[in-house]
Write a protein that holds these residues in place. Structure first.
Motif, PDB file in Angstrom:
ATOM      1  N   PRO A 131       8.224   4.979  -4.902  1.00 15.18           N
ATOM      2  CA  PRO A 131       7.842   5.325  -3.526  1.00 15.18           C
ATOM      3  C   PRO A 131       6.530   6.109  -3.471  1.00 15.18           C
ATOM      4  N   THR A 132       6.030   6.288  -2.253  1.00 16.21           N
ATOM      5  CA  THR A 132       4.754   6.979  -2.005  1.00 16.21           C
ATOM      6  C   THR A 132       4.899   7.875  -0.781  1.00 16.21           C
ATOM      7  N   LEU A 133       4.416   9.105  -0.861  1.00 18.47           N
ATOM      8  CA  LEU A 133       4.344   9.950   0.335  1.00 18.47           C
ATOM      9  C   LEU A 133       2.923   9.834   0.889  1.00 18.47           C
ATOM     10  N   ARG A 187      18.278   9.125  12.966  1.00 19.00           N
ATOM     11  CA  ARG A 187      18.401  10.534  12.546  1.00 19.00           C
ATOM     12  C   ARG A 187      17.162  11.359  12.892  1.00 19.00           C
ATOM     13  N   MET A 188      15.984  10.700  13.010  1.00 18.89           N
ATOM     14  CA  MET A 188      14.775  11.425  13.383  1.00 18.89           C
ATOM     15  C   MET A 188      14.678  11.428  14.913  1.00 18.89           C
ATOM     16  N   PHE A 189      13.574  11.927  15.458  1.00 19.10           N
ATOM     17  CA  PHE A 189      13.432  11.962  16.917  1.00 19.10           C
ATOM     18  C   PHE A 189      12.349  11.004  17.402  1.00 19.10           C
ATOM     19  N   ILE A 216       9.662   4.911   1.103  1.00 16.49           N
ATOM     20  CA  ILE A 216      10.537   4.303   0.080  1.00 16.49           C
ATOM     21  C   ILE A 216      10.365   2.791   0.122  1.00 16.49           C
ATOM     22  N   ARG A 217       9.915   2.245  -0.985  1.00 21.91           N
ATOM     23  CA  ARG A 217       9.718   0.797  -1.026  1.00 21.91           C
ATOM     24  C   ARG A 217      11.045   0.079  -1.203  1.00 21.91           C
ATOM     25  N   GLU A 218      11.919   0.639  -2.023  1.00 16.09           N
ATOM     26  CA  GLU A 218      13.238   0.021  -2.152  1.00 16.09           C
ATOM     27  C   GLU A 218      14.285   1.031  -2.584  1.00 16.09           C
ATOM     28  N   ALA A 267      22.227   0.919  13.302  1.00 16.08           N
ATOM     29  CA  ALA A 267      22.049   2.185  12.572  1.00 16.08           C
ATOM     30  C   ALA A 267      20.651   2.186  11.999  1.00 16.08           C
ATOM     31  N   GLY A 268      19.798   3.133  12.455  1.00 17.04           N
ATOM     32  CA  GLY A 268      18.438   3.232  11.931  1.00 17.04           C
ATOM     33  C   GLY A 268      17.430   2.578  12.861  1.00 17.04           C
ATOM     34  N   GLY A 269      16.408   3.346  13.241  1.00 16.56           N
ATOM     35  CA  GLY A 269      15.399   2.850  14.181  1.00 16.56           C
ATOM     36  C   GLY A 269      14.034   2.681  13.544  1.00 16.56           C
ATOM     37  N   GLY A 317      10.454   3.807  14.537  1.00 15.61           N
ATOM     38  CA  GLY A 317       9.418   3.278  13.636  1.00 15.61           C
ATOM     39  C   GLY A 317       9.680   3.566  12.162  1.00 15.61           C
ATOM     40  N   GLY A 318      10.456   4.605  11.857  1.00 13.83           N
ATOM     41  CA  GLY A 318      10.831   4.883  10.455  1.00 13.83           C
ATOM     42  C   GLY A 318       9.614   5.020   9.555  1.00 13.83           C
ATOM     43  N   THR A 319       9.592   4.272   8.477  1.00 15.26           N
ATOM     44  CA  THR A 319       8.501   4.337   7.499  1.00 15.26           C
ATOM     45  C   THR A 319       7.152   4.050   8.170  1.00 15.26           C
ATOM     46  N   TYR A 335       8.009  -8.648   8.567  1.00 11.25           N
ATOM     47  CA  TYR A 335       9.210  -9.397   8.192  1.00 11.25           C
ATOM     48  C   TYR A 335      10.458  -8.563   8.408  1.00 11.25           C
ATOM     49  N   CYS A 336      10.329  -7.246   8.268  1.00  9.28           N
ATOM     50  CA  CYS A 336      11.467  -6.386   8.612  1.00  9.28           C
ATOM     51  C   CYS A 336      11.752  -6.491  10.109  1.00  9.28           C
ATOM     52  N   ILE A 337      10.690  -6.516  10.925  1.00  7.02           N
ATOM     53  CA  ILE A 337      10.886  -6.671  12.379  1.00  7.02           C
ATOM     54  C   ILE A 337      11.571  -8.013  12.642  1.00  7.02           C
ATOM     55  N   VAL A 356      -4.160   7.958   3.692  1.00  3.54           N
ATOM     56  CA  VAL A 356      -4.241   7.826   2.230  1.00  3.54           C
ATOM     57  C   VAL A 356      -2.893   7.369   1.641  1.00  3.54           C
ATOM     58  N   ASN A 357      -2.950   6.334   0.822  1.00  2.00           N
ATOM     59  CA  ASN A 357      -1.752   5.759   0.187  1.00  2.00           C
ATOM     60  C   ASN A 357      -1.928   5.871  -1.333  1.00  2.00           C
ATOM     61  N   SER A 358      -1.829   7.097  -1.873  1.00  2.00           N
ATOM     62  CA  SER A 358      -2.203   7.275  -3.283  1.00  2.00           C
ATOM     63  C   SER A 358      -1.222   8.076  -4.124  1.00  2.00           C
ATOM     64  N   ARG A 402       9.611  -7.345   2.103  1.00  2.00           N
ATOM     65  CA  ARG A 402       9.903  -6.052   2.736  1.00  2.00           C
ATOM     66  C   ARG A 402       8.774  -5.603   3.652  1.00  2.00           C
ATOM     67  N   ASN A 403       7.778  -6.450   3.852  1.00  2.00           N
ATOM     68  CA  ASN A 403       6.671  -6.046   4.718  1.00  2.00           C
ATOM     69  C   ASN A 403       7.138  -5.852   6.158  1.00  2.00           C
ATOM     70  N   ILE A 404       6.375  -5.023   6.880  1.00  2.00           N
ATOM     71  CA  ILE A 404       6.828  -4.570   8.199  1.00  2.00           C
ATOM     72  C   ILE A 404       7.109  -5.729   9.161  1.00  2.00           C
TER      73      ILE A 404
HETATM   74  C1  LIG Z   1       4.158   3.244   0.380  1.00  2.00           C
HETATM   75  C2  LIG Z   1       4.488   1.986   1.086  1.00  2.00           C
HETATM   76  C3  LIG Z   1       3.490   1.079   1.333  1.00  2.00           C
HETATM   77  C4  LIG Z   1       3.770  -0.064   2.062  1.00  2.00           C
HETATM   78  N1  LIG Z   1       2.749  -0.912   2.390  1.00  2.00           N
HETATM   79  C5  LIG Z   1       2.973  -1.858   3.325  1.00  2.00           C
HETATM   80  C6  LIG Z   1       1.892  -2.593   3.883  1.00  2.00           C
HETATM   81  O1  LIG Z   1       0.731  -2.379   3.530  1.00  2.00           O
HETATM   82  N2  LIG Z   1       2.184  -3.517   4.834  1.00  2.00           N
HETATM   83  C7  LIG Z   1       3.462  -3.768   5.248  1.00  2.00           C
HETATM   84  O2  LIG Z   1       3.664  -4.593   6.139  1.00  2.00           O
HETATM   85  N3  LIG Z   1       4.513  -3.104   4.695  1.00  2.00           N
HETATM   86  C8  LIG Z   1       4.298  -2.155   3.782  1.00  2.00           C
HETATM   87  N4  LIG Z   1       5.346  -1.462   3.251  1.00  2.00           N
HETATM   88  C9  LIG Z   1       6.738  -1.875   3.539  1.00  2.00           C
HETATM   89  C10 LIG Z   1       7.278  -1.382   4.852  1.00  2.00           C
HETATM   90  O3  LIG Z   1       6.621  -0.220   5.298  1.00  2.00           O
HETATM   91  C11 LIG Z   1       8.785  -1.080   4.769  1.00  2.00           C
HETATM   92  O4  LIG Z   1       9.444  -2.026   3.979  1.00  2.00           O
HETATM   93  C12 LIG Z   1       9.388  -1.122   6.169  1.00  2.00           C
HETATM   94  O5  LIG Z   1       8.690  -0.225   7.014  1.00  2.00           O
HETATM   95  C13 LIG Z   1      10.870  -0.778   6.101  1.00  2.00           C
HETATM   96  O6  LIG Z   1      11.395  -0.778   7.403  1.00  2.00           O
HETATM   97  P1  LIG Z   1      12.955  -0.605   7.646  1.00  2.00           P
HETATM   98  O7  LIG Z   1      13.121  -0.564   9.125  1.00  2.00           O
HETATM   99  O8  LIG Z   1      13.699  -1.630   6.881  1.00  2.00           O
HETATM  100  O9  LIG Z   1      13.330   0.790   6.982  1.00  2.00           O
HETATM  101  P2  LIG Z   1      12.818   2.294   7.308  1.00  2.00           P
HETATM  102  O10 LIG Z   1      11.427   2.274   7.797  1.00  2.00           O
HETATM  103  O11 LIG Z   1      13.162   3.043   6.096  1.00  2.00           O
HETATM  104  O12 LIG Z   1      13.733   2.716   8.520  1.00  2.00           O
HETATM  105  C14 LIG Z   1      15.046   3.161   8.374  1.00  2.00           C
HETATM  106  C15 LIG Z   1      15.377   4.074   9.530  1.00  2.00           C
HETATM  107  O13 LIG Z   1      16.750   4.429   9.473  1.00  2.00           O
HETATM  108  C16 LIG Z   1      16.898   5.813   9.695  1.00  2.00           C
HETATM  109  N5  LIG Z   1      18.140   6.218   9.033  1.00  2.00           N
HETATM  110  C17 LIG Z   1      18.432   6.163   7.713  1.00  2.00           C
HETATM  111  N6  LIG Z   1      19.697   6.562   7.481  1.00  2.00           N
HETATM  112  C18 LIG Z   1      20.212   6.862   8.692  1.00  2.00           C
HETATM  113  C19 LIG Z   1      21.491   7.324   9.104  1.00  2.00           C
HETATM  114  N7  LIG Z   1      22.486   7.516   8.226  1.00  2.00           N
HETATM  115  N8  LIG Z   1      21.688   7.563  10.416  1.00  2.00           N
HETATM  116  C20 LIG Z   1      20.688   7.375  11.331  1.00  2.00           C
HETATM  117  N9  LIG Z   1      19.467   6.925  10.991  1.00  2.00           N
HETATM  118  C21 LIG Z   1      19.238   6.658   9.676  1.00  2.00           C
HETATM  119  C22 LIG Z   1      15.641   6.427   9.115  1.00  2.00           C
HETATM  120  O14 LIG Z   1      15.366   7.694   9.658  1.00  2.00           O
HETATM  121  C23 LIG Z   1      14.587   5.381   9.495  1.00  2.00           C
HETATM  122  O15 LIG Z   1      14.021   5.617  10.766  1.00  2.00           O
HETATM  123  C24 LIG Z   1       5.102  -0.327   2.501  1.00  2.00           C
HETATM  124  C25 LIG Z   1       6.107   0.572   2.213  1.00  2.00           C
HETATM  125  C26 LIG Z   1       5.820   1.723   1.523  1.00  2.00           C
HETATM  126  C27 LIG Z   1       6.910   2.708   1.288  1.00  2.00           C
END
Ligand SMILES: Cc1cc2nc3c(=O)[nH]c(=O)nc-3n(C[C@H](O)[C@H](O)[C@H](O)COP(=O)(O)OP(=O)(O)OC[C@H]3O[C@@H](n4cnc5c(N)ncnc54)[C@H](O)[C@@H]3O)c2cc1C
Length: 463
Positions: A184-186, A48-50, A332-334, A23-25, A53-55, A424-426, A277-279, A420-422
């Motif tokens: 979090p940050t947009l 849920r998106m098309f 969303i950071r957490e 669940a979640g890509g 890579g998510g975040t 390590y999530c991978i 921009v991350n601000s 939570r860095n990318i």
């Molecule tokens: C502002 C910010 C700055 C960051 N800076 C860095 C950095 O400099 N370097 C670094 O390595 N990391 C950084 N991180 C951390 C990192 O980006 C995230 O922790 C990581 O990308 C999270 O990946 P994830 O796959 O766990 O979650 P997400 O990326 O949140 O992926 C979750 C996926 O699940 C999908 N989803 C959710 N609910 C459902 C559902 N019910 N059904 C179907 N699909 C669903 C979503 O659409 C999404 O695609 C940062 C994070 C943020 C927010």
């Protein structure tokens, strides 16, 4: 009084019966899908998106922290990205950017074409069929209405622990004392920036643009820019404060607060004249409420308007710039984390814990973004220091067949902030995907029946 409607019983078609359902890509889901697919498991990924890579892609958060010694799927993906986009960003380890749009294309190739994963886009995991400690199926909702998918193993990579939440798993949210988590940050990108002109201005008057966090000299910026290497532009706070003091009527009190909450932080992109921009910073956020999530997106876009206006008006080289795009996902950071057999904490970081059931090694330090204002609480590890994340932190305590990977893995607030860095999530996704494939192949029915030695051998490059 609590108002409600009754939903009548209905037959929902089962559209797939697989070994592993993810669940979640996001990047964790991608790691899990590639690993499970490569290991021969029949794998479905629901997103849920098309795009994948998510975040990292939709959230435009595309600068990946990866230790120089860390191999595995994350390094493979980044090496392929560098080749694909013609950059030399792997040389910038431990921080490697990817272009978010190109990443979407490459992830399709790696997950769908190469790993053979059945990806269902535009599809939301909306319910769970549970019997005791087993998840039997998930209910998905998409253009065809409701459908069901059965699987032997389920991996929650939703970032928000949504699958675990729907199944009724115990979850943690915010800080350990009941407070808020990191803000979090947009994210957004700006195009038509004359980066050379911006660097020229800094070279002419270094003092004017300098701040406590300046990372590169203007000369270094120029060299990196022309070698297609990434530049961390940070944070120009004294410059911002001077311009605001000189132009008090130009920005409202709220806008001034936006501009001075984080300063201006951005990086270059592979396309000439494009920056990321991350601000922005959304304060007092928890991440488990639809109304809050909606207003956070609106607030983020308002902040972007303010930040862009400042940059266009005051940064040399930004005169012709335009907003290119804004995140389609909030960064969303957490938010929710699902409780596992083990909760990873800051003590494991400070003790550099080595676990017998390690599945990932990490050297990220604590990084807590103040939920209420300016500031970052953090710690750094030395270049060769690292700690492990155990298998027990990616298996849900209340279930026999549920994993969670990425930012919803079993960690407390400071623990997650470090891990939570990318990359390590991978890696967490890769561990869960490989584990699910191994268990399904061996006919096992409980995540605790894993052959941990065989899994660790498979993940050798990650450990
Ligand atoms: C502002 C910010 C700055 C960051 N800076 C860095 C950095 O400099 N370097 C670094 O390595 N990391 C950084 N991180 C951390 C990192 O980006 C995230 O922790 C990581 O990308 C999270 O990946 P994830 O796959 O766990 O979650 P997400 O990326 O949140 O992926 C979750 C996926 O699940 C999908 N989803 C959710 N609910 C459902 C559902 N019910 N059904 C179907 N699909 C669903 C979503 O659409 C999404 O695609 C940062 C994070 C943020 C927010």
């Amino acid at each position: 009084m609590f108002d409600y409607v009754l939903v009548k019983e209905q037959k929902i078609p089962v559209v797939a019966d697989v070994d592993v359902l993810i669940a979640g890509g996001g990047c964790a889901g991608v790691g899990a899908a590639i690993a499970a697919g490569r290991d021969g498991a029949r794998t479905v990924l629901i997103e849920r998106m098309f795009y994948l890579g998510g975040t990292m892609t939709g959230g435009l958060m595309s600068k990946i922290a990866i230790a120089p010694w860390n191999r595995g799927l994350a390094a493979e993906l980044l090496e392929r990205m560098d080749q694909y986009q013609g950059t030399a960003w792997m040389q910038s380890r431990p921080e490697v950017p990817v272009d978010p749009e190109l990443a979407k294309l490459l992830l399709d190739k790696m997950v769908v074409d190469e790993a053979g994963v059945d990806v269902r886009f535009g599809t939301v995991v909306s319910d769970v069929i549970r019997e005791g400690r087993e998840i039997k199926a998930v209910i998905i909702s998409n253009i065809k209405g409701l459908q069901a998918i059965r699987a032997k193993y389920f991996i929650d990579c939703t970032g928000d622990g949504q699958l675990g939440f729907l199944a009724g798993a115990a979850a943690m949210i915010g800080s350990d004392d009941g407070g808020l988590g990191s803000a979090p940050t947009l994210m957004f990108r700006i195009a038509h920036v004359d980066v050379d002109k911006f660097i020229d201005a800094q070279e002419k008057d270094e003092e004017e643009f300098k701040s406590a966090r300046t990372r590169h000299s203007p000369q270094e910026m120029r060299e990196r820019y022309h070698a297609h290497r990434y530049i961390f532009f940070v944070d120009y706070m004294p410059f911002i404060k001077r311009r605001l003091a000189e132009n008090p009527a130009m920005f409202s009190g709220w806008e001034q607060q936006v501009l001075t909450t984080r300063g201006l932080i951005f990086i270059n992109q592979p396309q000439d004249g494009v920056i990321l921009v991350n601000s922005t910073r959304i304060l007092k956020f928890r991440g488990n409420d639809d109304v809050e999530l909606s207003s956070a997106m609106v607030a983020g876009r308002r902040q972007i308007e303010t930040i862009f206006r400042f940059m266009k008006n005051f940064f040399p080289g930004f005169e012709q710039s335009i907003i290119m795009d804004t995140g389609s996902l909030l960064g969303i950071r957490e938010s929710r984390r699902i409780e596992g057999d083990y909760v990873f904490t800051e003590r494991d970081i400070s003790a550099s814990t080595r676990f017998w059931d390690a599945v990932v090694s990490n050297n990220g330090g604590i990084e807590i973004h103040s939920p209420t204002g300016f500031g970052l609480k953090g710690s750094h590890l030395g270049k060769d220091e690292f700690y492990h994340v155990p298998y027990r932190s990616i298996i849900a305590r209340d279930f026999n067949n549920l994993f969670m990977a990425g930012r919803c893995f079993s960690a407390n607030h400071p623990g997650l902030s470090a891990a939570r860095n990318i990359a390590y999530c991978i890696a967490l996704g890769q561990a869960a995907g490989s584990a699910g494939a191994q268990l399904a192949k061996n006919g096992k029915t409980n995540v605790r029946e894993i052959d941990i030695g065989a899994l660790q051998e498979k993940l050798g490059d990650v450990l």
